[in-house]
Write a protein that holds these residues in place. Structure first.
Motif, PDB file in Angstrom:
ATOM      1  N   GLU A   8      -9.724  26.627   4.361  1.00 29.01           N
ATOM      2  CA  GLU A   8      -9.304  27.683   3.428  1.00 29.01           C
ATOM      3  C   GLU A   8      -7.773  27.601   2.912  1.00 29.01           C
ATOM      4  O   GLU A   8      -7.423  27.745   1.820  1.00 29.01           O
ATOM      5  CB  GLU A   8      -9.388  28.978   4.010  1.00 29.01           C
ATOM      6  CG  GLU A   8     -10.858  29.214   3.930  1.00 29.01           C
ATOM      7  CD  GLU A   8     -11.175  30.565   4.530  1.00 29.01           C
ATOM      8  OE1 GLU A   8     -10.425  31.452   5.266  1.00 29.01           O
ATOM      9  OE2 GLU A   8     -12.555  31.021   4.827  1.00 29.01           O
ATOM     10  N   ASP A   9      -6.867  27.011   3.957  1.00 26.09           N
ATOM     11  CA  ASP A   9      -5.391  27.012   3.628  1.00 26.09           C
ATOM     12  C   ASP A   9      -4.715  25.877   4.559  1.00 26.09           C
ATOM     13  O   ASP A   9      -4.016  26.174   5.496  1.00 26.09           O
ATOM     14  CB  ASP A   9      -4.821  28.035   3.647  1.00 26.09           C
ATOM     15  CG  ASP A   9      -3.422  28.392   3.161  1.00 26.09           C
ATOM     16  OD1 ASP A   9      -2.772  27.082   2.963  1.00 26.09           O
ATOM     17  OD2 ASP A   9      -2.594  29.269   2.970  1.00 26.09           O
ATOM     18  N   PRO A  10      -5.028  24.453   4.001  1.00 24.16           N
ATOM     19  CA  PRO A  10      -4.440  23.676   5.047  1.00 24.16           C
ATOM     20  C   PRO A  10      -3.024  23.707   5.285  1.00 24.16           C
ATOM     21  O   PRO A  10      -2.403  23.190   6.386  1.00 24.16           O
ATOM     22  CB  PRO A  10      -4.741  22.324   4.320  1.00 24.16           C
ATOM     23  CG  PRO A  10      -5.702  22.777   3.487  1.00 24.16           C
ATOM     24  CD  PRO A  10      -5.535  24.026   3.164  1.00 24.16           C
ATOM     25  N   GLU A  11      -2.074  24.321   4.326  1.00 22.52           N
ATOM     26  CA  GLU A  11      -0.481  24.130   4.438  1.00 22.52           C
ATOM     27  C   GLU A  11      -0.273  25.188   5.423  1.00 22.52           C
ATOM     28  O   GLU A  11       0.449  25.021   6.342  1.00 22.52           O
ATOM     29  CB  GLU A  11       0.074  24.472   3.195  1.00 22.52           C
ATOM     30  CG  GLU A  11      -0.152  23.414   2.105  1.00 22.52           C
ATOM     31  CD  GLU A  11       0.496  22.168   2.401  1.00 22.52           C
ATOM     32  OE1 GLU A  11       1.554  22.213   3.058  1.00 22.52           O
ATOM     33  OE2 GLU A  11      -0.139  21.066   2.249  1.00 22.52           O
ATOM     34  N   ALA A  12      -1.004  26.346   5.479  1.00 21.07           N
ATOM     35  CA  ALA A  12      -0.811  27.532   6.361  1.00 21.07           C
ATOM     36  C   ALA A  12      -1.303  27.367   7.640  1.00 21.07           C
ATOM     37  O   ALA A  12      -0.923  27.786   8.762  1.00 21.07           O
ATOM     38  CB  ALA A  12      -0.952  28.891   5.839  1.00 21.07           C
ATOM     39  N   ASN A  13      -2.292  26.400   8.043  1.00 23.03           N
ATOM     40  CA  ASN A  13      -3.230  26.265   9.133  1.00 23.03           C
ATOM     41  C   ASN A  13      -3.078  24.817   9.504  1.00 23.03           C
ATOM     42  O   ASN A  13      -4.331  24.297   9.561  1.00 23.03           O
ATOM     43  CB  ASN A  13      -4.373  26.926   9.079  1.00 23.03           C
ATOM     44  CG  ASN A  13      -4.339  28.456   8.596  1.00 23.03           C
ATOM     45  OD1 ASN A  13      -3.917  29.128   9.370  1.00 23.03           O
ATOM     46  ND2 ASN A  13      -4.873  28.689   7.239  1.00 23.03           N
ATOM     47  N   PRO A  14      -2.043  24.096   9.582  1.00 21.24           N
ATOM     48  CA  PRO A  14      -2.282  22.818  10.008  1.00 21.24           C
ATOM     49  C   PRO A  14      -2.801  22.459  11.350  1.00 21.24           C
ATOM     50  O   PRO A  14      -2.834  23.201  12.231  1.00 21.24           O
ATOM     51  CB  PRO A  14      -0.792  22.331  10.273  1.00 21.24           C
ATOM     52  CG  PRO A  14      -0.106  23.550  10.721  1.00 21.24           C
ATOM     53  CD  PRO A  14      -0.686  24.708   9.768  1.00 21.24           C
ATOM     54  N   LEU A  15      -3.627  21.303  11.354  1.00 19.55           N
ATOM     55  CA  LEU A  15      -4.073  20.829  12.794  1.00 19.55           C
ATOM     56  C   LEU A  15      -3.060  20.253  13.638  1.00 19.55           C
ATOM     57  O   LEU A  15      -1.984  19.870  13.205  1.00 19.55           O
ATOM     58  CB  LEU A  15      -5.206  19.733  12.288  1.00 19.55           C
ATOM     59  CG  LEU A  15      -6.334  20.286  11.509  1.00 19.55           C
ATOM     60  CD1 LEU A  15      -7.401  18.982  11.212  1.00 19.55           C
ATOM     61  CD2 LEU A  15      -7.243  21.434  11.997  1.00 19.55           C
ATOM     62  N   ASP A  16      -3.447  20.039  14.829  1.00 21.19           N
ATOM     63  CA  ASP A  16      -2.535  19.546  15.809  1.00 21.19           C
ATOM     64  C   ASP A  16      -2.514  17.955  15.868  1.00 21.19           C
ATOM     65  O   ASP A  16      -3.029  17.398  16.695  1.00 21.19           O
ATOM     66  CB  ASP A  16      -2.978  20.186  17.384  1.00 21.19           C
ATOM     67  CG  ASP A  16      -2.082  19.474  18.493  1.00 21.19           C
ATOM     68  OD1 ASP A  16      -0.701  19.290  17.847  1.00 21.19           O
ATOM     69  OD2 ASP A  16      -2.566  19.537  19.391  1.00 21.19           O
ATOM     70  N   THR A  17      -2.171  17.403  14.736  1.00 19.22           N
ATOM     71  CA  THR A  17      -2.071  15.945  14.500  1.00 19.22           C
ATOM     72  C   THR A  17      -0.698  15.596  14.096  1.00 19.22           C
ATOM     73  O   THR A  17      -0.069  16.732  13.594  1.00 19.22           O
ATOM     74  CB  THR A  17      -3.281  15.420  13.515  1.00 19.22           C
ATOM     75  OG1 THR A  17      -2.884  16.146  12.186  1.00 19.22           O
ATOM     76  CG2 THR A  17      -4.589  15.701  13.915  1.00 19.22           C
ATOM     77  N   PRO A  18      -0.149  14.455  13.965  1.00 15.71           N
ATOM     78  CA  PRO A  18       1.312  14.374  13.486  1.00 15.71           C
ATOM     79  C   PRO A  18       1.344  14.569  11.904  1.00 15.71           C
ATOM     80  O   PRO A  18       2.294  15.170  11.694  1.00 15.71           O
ATOM     81  CB  PRO A  18       1.227  12.687  13.411  1.00 15.71           C
ATOM     82  CG  PRO A  18       0.452  12.472  14.664  1.00 15.71           C
ATOM     83  CD  PRO A  18      -0.863  13.224  14.480  1.00 15.71           C
ATOM     84  N   SER A  19       0.262  14.469  11.082  1.00 18.56           N
ATOM     85  CA  SER A  19       0.300  15.123   9.675  1.00 18.56           C
ATOM     86  C   SER A  19      -0.234  16.403   9.516  1.00 18.56           C
ATOM     87  O   SER A  19       0.141  16.814   8.476  1.00 18.56           O
ATOM     88  CB  SER A  19      -0.712  13.954   8.787  1.00 18.56           C
ATOM     89  OG  SER A  19      -1.840  14.184   9.203  1.00 18.56           O
ATOM     90  N   GLY A  20      -0.743  17.121  10.727  1.00 21.31           N
ATOM     91  CA  GLY A  20      -1.085  18.421  10.106  1.00 21.31           C
ATOM     92  C   GLY A  20      -2.602  18.308   9.506  1.00 21.31           C
ATOM     93  O   GLY A  20      -3.082  19.330   9.350  1.00 21.31           O
ATOM     94  N   LYS A  21      -3.031  17.082   9.361  1.00 14.35           N
ATOM     95  CA  LYS A  21      -4.331  16.963   8.602  1.00 14.35           C
ATOM     96  C   LYS A  21      -5.533  16.304   9.479  1.00 14.35           C
ATOM     97  O   LYS A  21      -5.198  15.694  10.393  1.00 14.35           O
ATOM     98  CB  LYS A  21      -4.063  16.475   7.192  1.00 14.35           C
ATOM     99  CG  LYS A  21      -3.238  16.939   6.296  1.00 14.35           C
ATOM    100  CD  LYS A  21      -2.927  16.265   5.172  1.00 14.35           C
ATOM    101  CE  LYS A  21      -1.833  16.703   4.009  1.00 14.35           C
ATOM    102  NZ  LYS A  21      -1.583  16.030   2.988  1.00 14.35           N
ATOM    103  N   ILE A  22      -6.453  16.264   8.959  1.00 10.89           N
ATOM    104  CA  ILE A  22      -7.783  15.402   9.525  1.00 10.89           C
ATOM    105  C   ILE A  22      -7.174  13.856   9.198  1.00 10.89           C
ATOM    106  O   ILE A  22      -7.036  13.884   8.102  1.00 10.89           O
ATOM    107  CB  ILE A  22      -9.165  15.642   9.060  1.00 10.89           C
ATOM    108  CG1 ILE A  22      -9.368  17.192   9.294  1.00 10.89           C
ATOM    109  CG2 ILE A  22     -10.036  14.780   9.505  1.00 10.89           C
ATOM    110  CD1 ILE A  22     -10.667  17.543   8.723  1.00 10.89           C
ATOM    111  N   GLU A  23      -7.218  13.333  10.298  1.00  7.97           N
ATOM    112  CA  GLU A  23      -6.575  11.794  10.269  1.00  7.97           C
ATOM    113  C   GLU A  23      -7.789  10.866  10.586  1.00  7.97           C
ATOM    114  O   GLU A  23      -8.155  10.830  11.532  1.00  7.97           O
ATOM    115  CB  GLU A  23      -5.361  11.685  11.103  1.00  7.97           C
ATOM    116  CG  GLU A  23      -4.290  12.335  10.882  1.00  7.97           C
ATOM    117  CD  GLU A  23      -3.048  11.958  11.644  1.00  7.97           C
ATOM    118  OE1 GLU A  23      -3.314  11.145  12.728  1.00  7.97           O
ATOM    119  OE2 GLU A  23      -1.994  12.504  11.429  1.00  7.97           O
TER     120      GLU A  23
END
Length: 186
Positions: A8-23
């Motif tokens: 819903e909001d990738p900027e406000a809810n980053p993942l625990d990865t170096p990029s904060g995104k699905i890698e």
């Protein structure tokens, strides 16, 4: 639903990865592969793709040892902890899983005592003939206590008797899933 807030909001809810995104491509793995000194046949890839094992089903060693030995966490122990509890040992027999195709080729029946060996060692363990394991693969619970006889044959069915001491390329861990063996009825 998984990752709902991230979607819903990738900027406000980053993942625990170096990029904060699905890698899918891992910059960290690419850097490790480029900077670490690896053995020639140790492979680390930044993409999720097949990498042959140095002691896997494609190895020339399969001529001598055609079965891939796989170790799994055993229900009666936590690694080797509780391996000395007789009640648990009686309830959960230490055995090696063998596909019926591999068993038939070797005249092995369920419950037969087997010898499992490679150049690193030899052990004794009862057979569990089951279709729940792929042909060409055998599996046994890890964590059994080493009980060698005078000839060095392990009667405790400790998988480390057969496991290489060479660490896995990335985690530098025990490669209990990359060991080739042969089996026969005792």
């Amino acid at each position: 639903m998984a990752y709902k807030a991230f979607r819903e909001d990738p900027e406000a809810n980053p993942l625990d990865t170096p990029s904060g995104k699905i890698e899918i491509y891992s910059e960290r793995l690419a850097e490790i592969a480029a900077s670490w000194v690896l053995k020639e046949d140790d492979i680390i890839k930044p993409l999720p793709e097949y990498a042959p094992s140095w002691e896997g089903h494609e190895s020339a060693l399969t001529e001598k040892y055609p079965l891939q030995l796989f170790g799994f966490h055993y229900k009666a122990r936590t690694h080797s902890t509780y391996g000395n509890v007789a009640l648990l040992a009686d309830a959960c027999r230490q055995e090696v899983w063998v596909n019926p195709i591999d068993a038939e080729q070797r005249s092995i029946k369920d419950g037969d005592m087997l010898k499992v060996w490679n150049d690193r060692g030899e052990l004794r363990i009862p057979a569990k003939v089951t279709e729940r394991i792929l042909p060409g693969v055998i599996a046994m619970g890890q964590g059994a206590w080493y009980k060698p006889d005078r000839k060095g044959v392990d009667h405790g069915a400790c998988i480390n008797t057969l496991t290489t001491q060479r660490p896995s390329p990335l985690a530098k861990g025990n490669p209990q899933h990359s060991n080739l063996v042969e089996i026969a009825k005792v």
